[in-house]
Design a protein around this motif. Structure first.
Motif, PDB file in Angstrom:
ATOM      1  N   HIS A  48       0.842  -1.204   0.000  1.00 38.65           N
ATOM      2  CA  HIS A  48       0.000   0.000   0.000  1.00 38.65           C
ATOM      3  C   HIS A  48       0.879   1.258   0.000  1.00 38.65           C
ATOM      4  CE1 HIS A  48      -3.256   2.753   0.881  1.00 38.65           C
ATOM      5  NE2 HIS A  48      -2.553   3.204   1.893  1.00 38.65           N
ATOM      6  N   ILE A  51       2.316   1.789  -3.351  1.00 39.16           N
ATOM      7  CA  ILE A  51       1.306   2.362  -4.257  1.00 39.16           C
ATOM      8  C   ILE A  51       1.199   3.865  -4.022  1.00 39.16           C
ATOM      9  CG2 ILE A  51      -1.175   2.447  -4.769  1.00 39.16           C
ATOM     10  CD1 ILE A  51      -1.178  -0.631  -4.231  1.00 39.16           C
ATOM     11  N   VAL A  52       1.125   4.272  -2.744  1.00 36.96           N
ATOM     12  CA  VAL A  52       1.032   5.698  -2.426  1.00 36.96           C
ATOM     13  C   VAL A  52       2.258   6.435  -2.945  1.00 36.96           C
ATOM     14  CG1 VAL A  52       1.036   7.377  -0.532  1.00 36.96           C
ATOM     15  CG2 VAL A  52      -0.492   5.415  -0.441  1.00 36.96           C
ATOM     16  N   ILE A  55       2.501   7.337  -6.760  1.00 34.82           N
ATOM     17  CA  ILE A  55       1.617   8.326  -7.383  1.00 34.82           C
ATOM     18  C   ILE A  55       2.419   9.593  -7.659  1.00 34.82           C
ATOM     19  CG2 ILE A  55      -0.441   9.756  -7.081  1.00 34.82           C
ATOM     20  CD1 ILE A  55      -1.534   7.573  -5.209  1.00 34.82           C
ATOM     21  N   ARG A  68       2.450  10.758  -0.975  1.00 31.96           N
ATOM     22  CA  ARG A  68       1.357  11.188  -0.108  1.00 31.96           C
ATOM     23  C   ARG A  68       0.998  12.652  -0.315  1.00 31.96           C
ATOM     24  NH1 ARG A  68      -0.644   7.851   3.339  1.00 31.96           N
ATOM     25  NH2 ARG A  68       1.201   6.563   3.393  1.00 31.96           N
ATOM     26  N   GLU A 113      -5.224   7.730 -11.411  1.00 39.54           N
ATOM     27  CA  GLU A 113      -4.276   7.748 -10.304  1.00 39.54           C
ATOM     28  C   GLU A 113      -4.837   7.130  -9.031  1.00 39.54           C
ATOM     29  OE1 GLU A 113      -5.082  10.629 -11.949  1.00 39.54           O
ATOM     30  OE2 GLU A 113      -3.257  11.104 -13.050  1.00 39.54           O
ATOM     31  N   LEU A 114      -6.152   7.208  -8.821  1.00 40.69           N
ATOM     32  CA  LEU A 114      -6.728   6.814  -7.532  1.00 40.69           C
ATOM     33  C   LEU A 114      -7.380   5.434  -7.490  1.00 40.69           C
ATOM     34  CD1 LEU A 114      -8.325  10.186  -6.415  1.00 40.69           C
ATOM     35  CD2 LEU A 114      -6.408   8.992  -5.347  1.00 40.69           C
ATOM     36  N   HIS A 116      -6.516   2.354  -8.361  1.00 41.06           N
ATOM     37  CA  HIS A 116      -5.685   1.290  -7.808  1.00 41.06           C
ATOM     38  C   HIS A 116      -5.512   1.475  -6.310  1.00 41.06           C
ATOM     39  CE1 HIS A 116      -1.585  -0.873  -7.546  1.00 41.06           C
ATOM     40  NE2 HIS A 116      -2.546  -1.762  -7.512  1.00 41.06           N
ATOM     41  N   TYR A 117      -5.304   2.687  -5.873  1.00 41.20           N
ATOM     42  CA  TYR A 117      -5.152   3.010  -4.454  1.00 41.20           C
ATOM     43  C   TYR A 117      -6.390   2.564  -3.669  1.00 41.20           C
ATOM     44  CZ  TYR A 117      -5.208   5.966  -0.301  1.00 41.20           C
ATOM     45  OH  TYR A 117      -5.312   6.424   0.986  1.00 41.20           O
ATOM     46  N   TYR A 118      -7.583   2.967  -4.115  1.00 43.18           N
ATOM     47  CA  TYR A 118      -8.812   2.615  -3.414  1.00 43.18           C
ATOM     48  C   TYR A 118      -9.057   1.107  -3.421  1.00 43.18           C
ATOM     49  CZ  TYR A 118     -10.428   7.467  -3.047  1.00 43.18           C
ATOM     50  OH  TYR A 118     -10.564   8.789  -2.740  1.00 43.18           O
ATOM     51  N   TYR A 120      -6.900  -1.320  -3.596  1.00 42.73           N
ATOM     52  CA  TYR A 120      -5.971  -2.033  -2.720  1.00 42.73           C
ATOM     53  C   TYR A 120      -6.290  -1.773  -1.247  1.00 42.73           C
ATOM     54  CZ  TYR A 120      -1.926  -4.696  -1.491  1.00 42.73           C
ATOM     55  OH  TYR A 120      -1.132  -5.681  -0.991  1.00 42.73           O
ATOM     56  N   GLU A 150      -6.321  11.976   2.633  1.00 43.96           N
ATOM     57  CA  GLU A 150      -6.729  10.639   2.180  1.00 43.96           C
ATOM     58  C   GLU A 150      -8.060  10.263   2.805  1.00 43.96           C
ATOM     59  OE1 GLU A 150      -3.361   7.541   1.812  1.00 43.96           O
ATOM     60  OE2 GLU A 150      -2.546   9.138   3.092  1.00 43.96           O
TER      61      GLU A 150
END
Length: 180
Positions: A48, A51-52, A55, A68, A113-114, A116-118, A120, A150
């Motif tokens: 995670h 991933i952050v 970005i 971040r 951009e977001l 994949h973040y959400y 995961y 976030e």
């Protein structure tokens, strides 16, 4: 008769020893299961963070924002869209409909951009929820990883149509307690 009594005593001792062995084995299995869970959980947290940190945003002035810090930019973009729609919508539309439209427009521009973040983050929380250790400190550790921006974006995502499943977890695990 003495032999039978001795055998009976030995058998009772054997049963007690087997019960202690079974209990020890059960505890060992539980400890191994927890170790495996924690190893997976902390590895997921590590991914995670990767991933952050991966970005990157480039604004119109060619300024690059990494990791971040991008969430501050995302939140600024979202609030800009919201203010513009609130000024246009005025009193004709409810605050909720303006908010939903604003997030939809924000999502349309920033989904790449977001998403994949959400996804995961959702899967980390789902992993904890489906484990035998959901009552442990693990969700709090996930929550501690999230910046205020976030959390705010996650909150608005949960209000959107695409964030419905995440909303259930956010409410169950009180992710938005102490949110700014």
């Amino acid at each position: 008769l003495i032999a039978i009594a001795l055998q009976r005593s030995d058998l009772s001792l054997s049963r007690d020893e087997q019960k202690r062995s079974a209990d020890a084995l059960e505890k060992q299995m539980q400890a191994t299961e927890k170790m495996n869970f924690e190893a997976t959980f902390f590895h997921m947290l590590e991914i995670h963070n990767v991933i952050v940190n991966s970005i990157d945003l480039i604004d119109e002035n060619k300024v690059i924002t990494h990791g971040r810090d991008c969430f501050r930019t995302f939140y600024t973009r979202f609030t800009r869209i919201y203010r513009k729609n609130a000024a246009k919508g005025g009193k004709r539309h409810s605050d909720e409909s303006i908010l939903r439209l604003s997030y939809y427009l924000f999502w349309k521009d920033n989904q790449l951009e977001l998403a994949h973040y959400y996804r995961y983050l959702f899967n980390i929380i789902k992993f904890v929820d489906e484990s035998a250790f959901r009552r442990g400190p693990y969700i709090k550790l996930v929550r501690a990883q999230l910046s205020d921006q976030e959390l705010l974006l996650l909150f608005y995502n949960c209000l959107s149509d695409s964030g419905g499943k995440f909303k259930e977890y956010a409410e169950r695990f009180e992710l938005f307690d102490n949110m700014p």
